[in-house]
Design an enzyme around this catalytic site. Structure first.
Site, PDB file in Angstrom:
ATOM      1  N   GLY B  32       0.790  -1.232   0.000  1.00  0.00           N
ATOM      2  CA  GLY B  32       0.000   0.000   0.000  1.00  0.00           C
ATOM      3  C   GLY B  32       0.819   1.279   0.000  1.00  0.00           C
ATOM      4  O   GLY B  32       0.277   2.364  -0.178  1.00  0.00           O
ATOM      5  N   CYS B 241     -27.731  -9.868 -15.467  1.00  0.00           N
ATOM      6  CA  CYS B 241     -27.240  -9.485 -16.795  1.00  0.00           C
ATOM      7  C   CYS B 241     -28.261  -9.908 -17.859  1.00  0.00           C
ATOM      8  O   CYS B 241     -28.737 -11.042 -17.873  1.00  0.00           O
ATOM      9  CB  CYS B 241     -25.897 -10.161 -17.061  1.00  0.00           C
ATOM     10  SG  CYS B 241     -25.342 -10.009 -18.780  1.00  0.00           S
ATOM     11  N   CYS B 244     -26.378 -12.848 -20.107  1.00  0.00           N
ATOM     12  CA  CYS B 244     -25.967 -14.160 -19.590  1.00  0.00           C
ATOM     13  C   CYS B 244     -26.674 -14.518 -18.289  1.00  0.00           C
ATOM     14  O   CYS B 244     -26.467 -15.590 -17.736  1.00  0.00           O
ATOM     15  CB  CYS B 244     -24.458 -14.217 -19.390  1.00  0.00           C
ATOM     16  SG  CYS B 244     -23.893 -13.343 -17.920  1.00  0.00           S
ATOM     17  N   CYS B 266     -23.178  -7.483 -18.258  1.00  0.00           N
ATOM     18  CA  CYS B 266     -21.885  -7.602 -17.579  1.00  0.00           C
ATOM     19  C   CYS B 266     -20.899  -6.588 -18.144  1.00  0.00           C
ATOM     20  O   CYS B 266     -20.757  -6.471 -19.365  1.00  0.00           O
ATOM     21  CB  CYS B 266     -21.267  -8.976 -17.819  1.00  0.00           C
ATOM     22  SG  CYS B 266     -22.144 -10.330 -17.052  1.00  0.00           S
ATOM     23  N   CYS B 272     -18.969 -12.608 -19.442  1.00  0.00           N
ATOM     24  CA  CYS B 272     -20.298 -12.732 -20.030  1.00  0.00           C
ATOM     25  C   CYS B 272     -20.281 -13.744 -21.181  1.00  0.00           C
ATOM     26  O   CYS B 272     -21.136 -14.622 -21.270  1.00  0.00           O
ATOM     27  CB  CYS B 272     -20.755 -11.362 -20.526  1.00  0.00           C
ATOM     28  SG  CYS B 272     -22.531 -11.230 -20.792  1.00  0.00           S
TER      29      CYS B 272
HETATM   30 ZN   LIG Z   1     -23.387 -11.201 -18.633  1.00  0.00          ZN
END
Ligand SMILES: [Zn+2]
Ligand SMILES: Nc1ncnc2c1ncn2[C@@H]1O[C@H](COP(=O)(O)OP(=O)(O)O)[C@@H](O)[C@H]1O
Ligand SMILES: [Mg+2]
Lengths: 258, 293
Positions: B32, B241, B244, B266, B272
């Protein structure tokens, strides 16, 4: 007031090259005591205040602070981390220009809440309630909590800066000409407010001012500076009513003529 | 571009790569922490991911398989040109399949598919300093990191809640890494923050213009900052989505016509497509069963 000093200042000098900022200043400050540092412009007041508040490193000298646990610590020997922690918890610093002590682009509530968040408070509702209480205490309407200080008058900004400093219940507050930039009528109100808060909270304060009326109203004790040196110190009423040094007599008489 | 043929493998000279690798190693050693590095001019403008490109160039070997995404997609201009650049200067294999890649350079997204130990995610970072928002002075922000003074980050979140009633920050949402440094995940949506936590993959961040590299080593705690009474939450989407049928993934809005028609799909195009290849169907493709499930 307790029986042990909060601050022991010994032989503090600050030189800017060959120029004297302040020279060989020694005094003790007691818990709950208000000390005014007075003198004309250029006499070294701000330099001394900044050395005491560790915003400047003095050329020589030593300042010891009594921590909440009771132990004395040499301020100039502390690590940066310890010193900065002290500065945002146990101390406050009120600048003459509120913009130097505020975050102008975040809300009043966040300005007051910042120190709470800095010491680990993670409950939004509690932070907001505390901020709101503090706004009320410094006479800022609570419905201004989400406004930025940019939208505030000079007097409100200064009161916000004070609230922002006091929210962590510090024991020592430094002030550099806190009423300096304000209209006379606004000054009086601010002084009343500060006086009330200081006595309610039992704060120790070191306040720099060129205005003897401010010293008279706020302080228990005062130091008069000239050319970087403290030339007279004592209880405020004594110094103002019965000045011993010719320079102090001049200062006092000039204010009386105003 | 023919002149590029004369350049060293992966464009940067070996000396520069060594310098960047040293910065990367230091970044991995101090999770970090923003390590300054001597960022080089790259044959593309700042804002095109020159920091990420330099990191990728420094860790890339001839047997690596590279994937480049922008907003989760492999086919945007930025992703296509960076991929083409490395094909040209390093002749490495490229892919759009998350599972096949050994190095994934990204702007804006972390792939939906869980990354593994043999993968490195390289982020292109525009502004690495999370404290910059409230504290413009570099000397001061360095001091704040050094002393772990992070109250200001909560001031920012406080302001969000005061203004919007909730933490409205949706991307570049600040995190604390390994319990020590506060870090800006940069333009990724906060939806992806939980994926950073305890990730098996090494995560490297390169900021070209700002000349900083930072890292999250594998299996490191990455915690999103929040308040007790306003806990961190990721975005949720009302529908799966449209293509999909995936739920619990980050969706982009796609406008379908000028009559207000739109769908959510997506943002991770590879994810996807893979799901559709596996036979999953969303509302738009006619499988009501899955969409309603
Ligand atoms: Zn998708
Ligand atoms: N940063 C600086 N560099 C050089 N000289 C300074 C600096 N700050 C203050 N001084 C000088 O130190 C002296 C005391 O200044 P200062 O502490 O600001 O006085 P006051 O606050 O009483 O007006 C003056 O002679 C001033 O010119
Ligand atoms: Mg001054």
């Amino acid at each position: 007031m307790s029986d042990q000093p909060l601050l022991n200042v010994r032989g503090v000098s600050k030189f800017y090259g060959s120029r004297v900022g302040c020279m060989d200043v020694s005094f003790d400050l007691w818990p709950g005591e208000v000390l005014a540092i007075v003198g004309e412009s250029g006499s070294g007041k701000t330099t001394l205040l900044n050395c005491l508040a560790t915003r400047l490193m003095p050329t020589t000298g030593c300042v010891q602070y009594r921590m909440r646990g009771g132990n004395l610590r040499d301020l100039y020997q502390m690590s940066d981390a310890e010193r900065r922690f002290l500065m945002r918890t146990d101390w406050g610093f009120v600048h003459q220009n509120p913009a130097d002590g505020l975050r102008m682009t975040v809300s009043a509530g966040a300005n007051v809440g910042e120190r709470l968040m800095a010491v680990g408070n993670r409950h939004y509702g509690n932070i907001r309630t505390t901020a709101s209480d503090w706004l009320e205490r410094v006479e800022i309407a609570q419905d201004r909590i989400d406004d930025q200080p940019r939208a505030f008058s000079g007097g409100m900004r200064q009161r916000l800066q004070i609230a922002r400093n006091l929210v962590t219940s510090p024991r020592l507050v430094f002030m550099d000409e806190p009423t300096g930039g304000l209209d006379v009528s606004v000054q009086a109100r601010l002084l009343d407010l500060v006086r009330g808060l200081v006595s309610d909270l039992g704060l120790a304060v070191i306040v720099v001012t060129h205005d003897l009326a401010v010293a008279r109203l706020l302080s228990h004790r005062m130091m008069v500076m000239k050319g970087g040196k403290v030339i007279e110190q004592g209880l405020t009423d004594r110094v103002l009513d019965d000045p011993r040094e010719p320079y102090t007599q001049l200062l006092v008489s000039s204010i009386l003529q105003v | 571009m023919t002149a590029l043929a004369d350049y060293n493998f992966a464009y940067l000279d070996e000396q520069t790569k060594r310098m960047i690798r040293r910065a990367i190693l230091k970044a991995i050693a101090i999770p970090g922490y923003q390590v300054p590095f001597a960022s080089r001019e790259m044959p593309m403008p700042y804002g095109w991911g020159t920091g990420g490109v330099q990191v990728t160039a420094s860790i890339l070997g001839p047997h690596d398989v590279l994937k480049v995404i922008d907003q989760g997609a492999d086919d945007t201009t930025n992703a296509v040109s960076i991929r083409a650049f490395f094909q040209k200067v390093a002749n490495v294999a490229v892919t759009t399949k998350t599972s096949e890649a050994t190095i994934i350079q990204t702007r804006h997204r972390i792939p939906e598919e869980t990354l593994g130990v043999n993968q490195v995610l390289v982020y292109q970072v525009p502004i690495p300093e999370p404290l910059r928002f409230l504290e413009p002075r570099e000397t001061e922000t360095r001091q704040m990191h050094a002393l772990e003074e992070y109250g200001l980050m909560h001031v920012k979140l406080y302001e969000d809640i005061a203004r919007h009633g909730r933490i409205a920050t949706t991307y570049a949402y600040p995190v604390k890494v390994a319990g020590r440094y506060v870090m800006d995940p940069s333009p990724t949506p906060k939806f992806d923050n939980p994926k950073m936590n305890q990730s098996a993959a090494l995560q490297l961040f390169g900021a070209g213009r700002e000349k900083r590299i930072y890292a999250v080593p594998p299996y490191t705690d990455v915690v999103s900052l929040d308040f007790e009474d306003h806990p961190f939450e990721v975005q949720t989407f009302e529908k799966p989505c449209a293509l999909c049928g995936a739920r619990h993934v980050y969706l982009d809005e796609v406008v379908l016509d000028d009559k207000g028609g739109r769908m959510f799909v997506c943002s991770d195009t590879d994810f996807c497509e893979t799901r559709r290849e596996e036979g999953h169907r969303g509302e738009m493709l006619g499988d009501i069963k899955e969409a309603a499930e």
